[in-house]
Design a protein around this motif. Structure first.
Motif, mmCIF file in Angstrom:
data_model
loop_
_atom_site.group_PDB
_atom_site.id
_atom_site.type_symbol
_atom_site.label_atom_id
_atom_site.label_comp_id
_atom_site.label_asym_id
_atom_site.label_seq_id
_atom_site.Cartn_x
_atom_site.Cartn_y
_atom_site.Cartn_z
ATOM 1 N N LEU A 60 14.052 22.262 -10.096
ATOM 2 C CA LEU A 60 13.129 23.378 -10.130
ATOM 3 C C LEU A 60 13.259 24.152 -11.870
ATOM 4 O O LEU A 60 14.045 24.194 -11.817
ATOM 5 N N ARG A 61 11.722 24.078 -11.578
ATOM 6 C CA ARG A 61 10.759 24.340 -12.827
ATOM 7 C C ARG A 61 9.526 25.142 -12.294
ATOM 8 O O ARG A 61 9.343 25.264 -11.818
ATOM 9 N N THR A 77 19.880 23.910 -3.510
ATOM 10 C CA THR A 77 19.543 23.812 -4.408
ATOM 11 C C THR A 77 18.698 25.361 -3.901
ATOM 12 O O THR A 77 18.614 25.789 -4.790
ATOM 13 N N ARG A 80 19.546 28.660 -3.066
ATOM 14 C CA ARG A 80 21.122 29.109 -3.746
ATOM 15 C C ARG A 80 20.088 29.542 -4.679
ATOM 16 O O ARG A 80 20.187 30.423 -5.491
ATOM 17 N N HIS B 42 26.244 21.419 -11.429
ATOM 18 C CA HIS B 42 24.715 21.162 -10.984
ATOM 19 C C HIS B 42 23.791 22.315 -11.638
ATOM 20 O O HIS B 42 23.745 23.443 -11.653
ATOM 21 N N ASP B 44 21.158 24.086 -11.239
ATOM 22 C CA ASP B 44 19.506 24.275 -10.400
ATOM 23 C C ASP B 44 18.817 24.446 -10.729
ATOM 24 O O ASP B 44 17.587 24.344 -10.178
ATOM 25 N N ASP B 45 18.442 25.367 -11.302
ATOM 26 C CA ASP B 45 16.576 25.534 -11.748
ATOM 27 C C ASP B 45 16.322 26.054 -13.475
ATOM 28 O O ASP B 45 17.806 26.444 -13.948
ATOM 29 N N VAL B 46 15.542 25.939 -14.143
ATOM 30 C CA VAL B 46 15.342 26.422 -15.443
ATOM 31 C C VAL B 46 13.909 27.308 -15.168
ATOM 32 O O VAL B 46 13.015 27.093 -14.691
ATOM 33 N N TYR B 56 24.821 25.874 -11.022
ATOM 34 C CA TYR B 56 25.831 26.175 -9.314
ATOM 35 C C TYR B 56 27.152 24.896 -9.810
ATOM 36 O O TYR B 56 26.993 24.217 -9.942
#
Lengths: 265, 208
Positions: A60-61, A77, A80, B42, B44-46, B56
């Motif tokens: 996810l970017r 994901t 969260r 993990h 999760d996002d960037v 996470y």
């Protein structure tokens, strides 16, 4: 019942995976929809191409304000992610409706899209967000809109040798408010109807419907009416015209009204 | 429990950012065993625009009923000389670990994060010196090699990991990247340690 025999391949790169995809094969991501189908022998692919070892498909970017979702990103994901909750709240509002937590910990965003189950929630939210879908094959790549990608129940524009690799979601307009609502007999069950809305001050309104047409549809007449200042009841009525029968029309109208009210609250 | 910590890393922003992200965990998560907790982290996002990353972390006590999970957001700011990292942690504890009070958690987190920083700085410094001609990743043009950290404790590139690192350095990466990779990997295992091992294990046992 057990699945019919099939060959199993677990490539480690996207290129390898693409070579393995053909008429007789199916890609396997989270398996939350495909495995039951195999078990009931409703699908009998000759080969399963397991994507779980392919590197670089799960992310996810946010880059230059656009959200890039790797097709193999787990629904959990997405659920969260603070980034998603802050900037694309509609996605965060929608994911909890996808199956149950166990399903979401395994199920992928790309799987939800590519499977095109007519009652799937994420495709509808993505349609409301004007998402773009990146497809790859060993022949090349192309990018489709939700309207181009989703063809009908369980049908997409994906060719047998094509793979959905990324979903791109543009930034939300300033001050956007959103909501997702659905009606299912029990929570987590297949939804009968639903609505995803995004509205923003000025002239932005996106209303996407679940269960109206066998694929996600944008209620464009209703969107225009909203932008022109029509009453919520009128907007909902226009949206409901996409639904096939009386029962669903009533449901869609009620759900669109509820979604618009929640987004405004 | 929500915890926030701020820390400073003596390395350029771009470089710290790259170190944080360059690691590409096999199977999507780093796994390890630390202080009696089996954990995974993990990414999760960037958020490349805001230089923020969400992790996470999850851990389970090997012998016992302790369960912990944390959503960790790291926000980076800084310049060519140093980086400030704001770490926000949303921690969920169950079992014995849940008896810890907030102050103890904050204290343990801060201690661990400061250790993490010195290790990160040390490895970044070590990796920037010996191999000079290695092509840089998307690192900044000119980086004044940070002054050699005073303390010797943090080992150089091949330390005896306390945990079995289930991470094989991917061969496709350059030497430097591998080094950076290891930093990130270790940093993350330390995060697991922070939230799931040391914090829970040591603080619990230390206080009783």
């Amino acid at each position: 019942m057990k699945p019919a025999p099939f060959e199993y391949a677990a490539p480690e790169s996207l290129d390898e995976a693409l070579v393995l995809l053909d008429e007789d094969s199916r890609p396997l991501a989270g398996g939350q929809s495909l495995i039951p189908l195999l078990n009931f022998r409703l699908a009998r692919p000759g080969r399963l191409v397991d994507l779980n070892r392919v590197a670089g498909l799960s992310y996810l970017r946010r880059r230059e304000a656009v959200l890039h979702i790797g097709a193999l990103t787990r629904q959990a994901t997405l659920e969260r992610s603070r980034l998603v909750a802050e900037r694309w709240p509609l996605l965060a509002q929608t994911v909890p409706f996808v199956g149950h937590p166990q399903v979401r910990s395994r199920g992928t965003v790309g799987g939800s899209v590519a499977f095109a189950e007519p009652s799937a929630e994420l495709p509808v939210a993505l349609a409301a967000l004007d998402a773009r879908f990146h497809l790859r094959s060993s022949r090349g790549s192309r990018t489709l809109s939700a309207d181009e990608l989703f063809v009908g129940p369980l049908m997409t524009a994906l060719e047998p040798d094509e793979l959905l690799v990324e979903i791109e979601v543009p930034p939300q307009p300033e001050g956007a408010r959103s909501a997702f609502v659905e009606y299912a007999e029990t929570h987590g069950d297949f939804a009968i109807a639903g609505a995803a809305v995004v509205v923003a001050p000025g002239d932005h309104a996106a209303i996407a419907l679940l269960g109206a047409a066998g694929k996600p549809v944008r209620a464009d007449a209703a969107e225009r009416a909203f932008v022109e200042g029509a009453e919520t009841a009128r907007v909902a009525e226009l949206a409901a015209e996409h639904a096939p029968d009386g029962h669903r029309r009533a449901l869609v109208a009620a759900l669109v009204r509820e979604a618009l009210e929640r987004a405004a609250a | 429990v929500r915890l926030t910590s701020e820390l400073a890393v003596d390395a350029p922003l771009e470089r710290t950012w790259a170190a944080l992200l360059e690691a590409d965990p096999p199977g999507g998560a780093w796994r390890g065993i630390l202080n009696g907790y089996a954990g995974s982290v993990h990414l999760d996002d960037v958020d490349e625009d805001e230089r923020a990353a969400g992790f996470y972390a999850q851990g389970r006590e090997l012998r016992g009923d302790g369960l912990a999970s944390a959503r960790v957001t790291a926000r980076l700011a800084g310049d060519a000389a140093s980086t400030r990292v704001l770490v926000e942690t949303d921690l969920h504890l169950a079992g014995r670990a849940a008896e810890l009070d907030r102050d103890a958690l904050q204290e343990a987190t801060d201690t661990l994060l400061s250790r993490l920083v010195s290790q990160l700085e040390h490895t970044l410094a070590a990796s920037s010196e010996p191999r000079s001609p290695a092509p840089e990743p998307p690192a900044p043009p000119a980086e004044p090699p940070p002054a050699e950290p005073p303390a010797p404790p943090a080992e150089p590139s091949t330390p005896p990991e306390p945990s079995p690192p289930a991470v094989a350095p991917s061969s496709r990466k350059l030497d430097l990247l591998v080094a950076v990779d290891k930093v990130a990997e270790r940093a993350l295992l330390l995060v697991v340690g922070a939230f799931l091992g040391l914090l829970l294990g040591r603080s619990i046992w230390g206080r009783r």
